[in-house]
Design an enzyme around this catalytic site. Sequence first.
Site, PDB file in Angstrom:
ATOM      1  N   ARG A 125      47.292 -16.720  35.440  1.00  0.00           N
ATOM      2  CA  ARG A 125      46.744 -15.956  36.573  1.00  0.00           C
ATOM      3  C   ARG A 125      47.822 -15.438  37.528  1.00  0.00           C
ATOM      4  O   ARG A 125      47.518 -14.700  38.447  1.00  0.00           O
ATOM      5  CB  ARG A 125      45.721 -16.810  37.322  1.00  0.00           C
ATOM      6  CG  ARG A 125      44.672 -17.372  36.389  1.00  0.00           C
ATOM      7  CD  ARG A 125      43.234 -17.061  36.673  1.00  0.00           C
ATOM      8  NE  ARG A 125      42.877 -16.382  37.875  1.00  0.00           N
ATOM      9  CZ  ARG A 125      41.924 -16.787  38.714  1.00  0.00           C
ATOM     10  NH1 ARG A 125      41.292 -17.919  38.474  1.00  0.00           N
ATOM     11  NH2 ARG A 125      41.612 -16.074  39.760  1.00  0.00           N
ATOM     12  N   PRO A 179      46.322 -27.310  38.986  1.00  0.00           N
ATOM     13  CA  PRO A 179      47.066 -28.574  39.050  1.00  0.00           C
ATOM     14  C   PRO A 179      47.058 -29.163  40.467  1.00  0.00           C
ATOM     15  O   PRO A 179      47.322 -28.462  41.440  1.00  0.00           O
ATOM     16  CB  PRO A 179      48.488 -28.186  38.647  1.00  0.00           C
ATOM     17  CG  PRO A 179      48.413 -26.789  38.114  1.00  0.00           C
ATOM     18  CD  PRO A 179      47.167 -26.171  38.652  1.00  0.00           C
ATOM     19  N   GLU A 180      46.731 -30.434  40.558  1.00  0.00           N
ATOM     20  CA  GLU A 180      46.783 -31.166  41.829  1.00  0.00           C
ATOM     21  C   GLU A 180      47.888 -32.221  41.710  1.00  0.00           C
ATOM     22  O   GLU A 180      48.623 -32.239  40.732  1.00  0.00           O
ATOM     23  CB  GLU A 180      45.423 -31.808  42.122  1.00  0.00           C
ATOM     24  CG  GLU A 180      44.296 -30.780  42.157  1.00  0.00           C
ATOM     25  CD  GLU A 180      42.929 -31.394  42.479  1.00  0.00           C
ATOM     26  OE1 GLU A 180      42.887 -32.438  43.160  1.00  0.00           O
ATOM     27  OE2 GLU A 180      41.923 -30.824  42.050  1.00  0.00           O
ATOM     28  N   ARG A 199      36.751 -32.779  64.424  1.00  0.00           N
ATOM     29  CA  ARG A 199      36.514 -31.630  63.538  1.00  0.00           C
ATOM     30  C   ARG A 199      35.066 -31.601  63.068  1.00  0.00           C
ATOM     31  O   ARG A 199      34.518 -32.602  62.636  1.00  0.00           O
ATOM     32  CB  ARG A 199      37.463 -31.677  62.334  1.00  0.00           C
ATOM     33  CG  ARG A 199      38.900 -31.474  62.768  1.00  0.00           C
ATOM     34  CD  ARG A 199      39.866 -31.453  61.620  1.00  0.00           C
ATOM     35  NE  ARG A 199      39.665 -30.300  60.745  1.00  0.00           N
ATOM     36  CZ  ARG A 199      40.511 -29.969  59.771  1.00  0.00           C
ATOM     37  NH1 ARG A 199      41.589 -30.699  59.562  1.00  0.00           N
ATOM     38  NH2 ARG A 199      40.282 -28.929  59.013  1.00  0.00           N
ATOM     39  N   HIS A 207      51.711 -15.777  27.907  1.00  0.00           N
ATOM     40  CA  HIS A 207      51.759 -15.654  29.367  1.00  0.00           C
ATOM     41  C   HIS A 207      53.009 -16.305  29.968  1.00  0.00           C
ATOM     42  O   HIS A 207      52.959 -16.913  31.034  1.00  0.00           O
ATOM     43  CB  HIS A 207      50.502 -16.239  30.035  1.00  0.00           C
ATOM     44  CG  HIS A 207      49.233 -15.634  29.524  1.00  0.00           C
ATOM     45  ND1 HIS A 207      48.828 -14.369  29.871  1.00  0.00           N
ATOM     46  CD2 HIS A 207      48.293 -16.109  28.687  1.00  0.00           C
ATOM     47  CE1 HIS A 207      47.684 -14.096  29.269  1.00  0.00           C
ATOM     48  NE2 HIS A 207      47.332 -15.130  28.535  1.00  0.00           N
TER      49      HIS A 207
END
Length: 265
Positions: free
Chosen positions: A107, A2-3, A149, A88
């Site tokens: 997970r 999920p973002e 960077r 789960h």
Amino acid sequence: MPELPEVETYRSALEPRLVGRAFRRVAVHDPRLTRPRDPREVAAELEGERVASVERRGKYLIVRFVSGLVLLVHLRMTGGFPVEPASHERAAIELDDGARLAYRDVRRFGTWVVLAPEELDDYLATRLGPEPLGSGFTASFLRRRLEGRRAPVKAAVLDQRTVAGLGNIYADEALWHAQVHPLRPAGELTADEVGALRRGIRRALRNGIARQGADLGDGAYPSGSMQDEFAVYGKAGEPCPRCGTPIEKTRAGGRGTWYCGRCQT
Ligand SMILES: [Zn+2]
């Protein structure tokens, strides 16, 4: 994983279910969720608390209680709050209206942290840059973060202190919108390119929110449709929606990365 758009979709779904409700009983079945704290201790701390608001910051869900106490949830890889009963299950909350809210995580990388109100700002400030859809995410902020960077720009924008809430999927989509190649050294982008990247990030995230996020078929997040509209993510060999050139796949910052080799320069 999920973002920002997926977490925002959870936030807006949880808000009407939780605001004004009290947590009558809390059960944490998996000690990994609250470690290093004892899950029973965390559950006991949450019982009796009444929800004032459900907020989001980056990829964090913030449940703020009337008492001031805060529950900070990070879904990591596969955490989520399914509407239907699911396998789960790692925790469950019984509300004072009789409803039951389950937390599922295949997970088991997700985290629940309980914080005092005065701890929240510091906790988030050390981990997150400004909200990409808020007014603090300016082109000059992004330019300063990328300046000097040598890392690929794709890796640089995955840093949560640069763009809070961006992850692998929406980073690829944002770079495609911006027409910037993901492997360009971050510090070499021109001011125009940084401006395009900022707009691309906002556009990709807004598209995701409007489609209620993406369902990647892992069962973690079942309701979104953004996956049907990806321009490049997971599309190796398929034509670029802008120029028709087959999409290529590479790696950047250790992550699978999809892009158009012709129109992203
Ligand atoms: Zn193209």
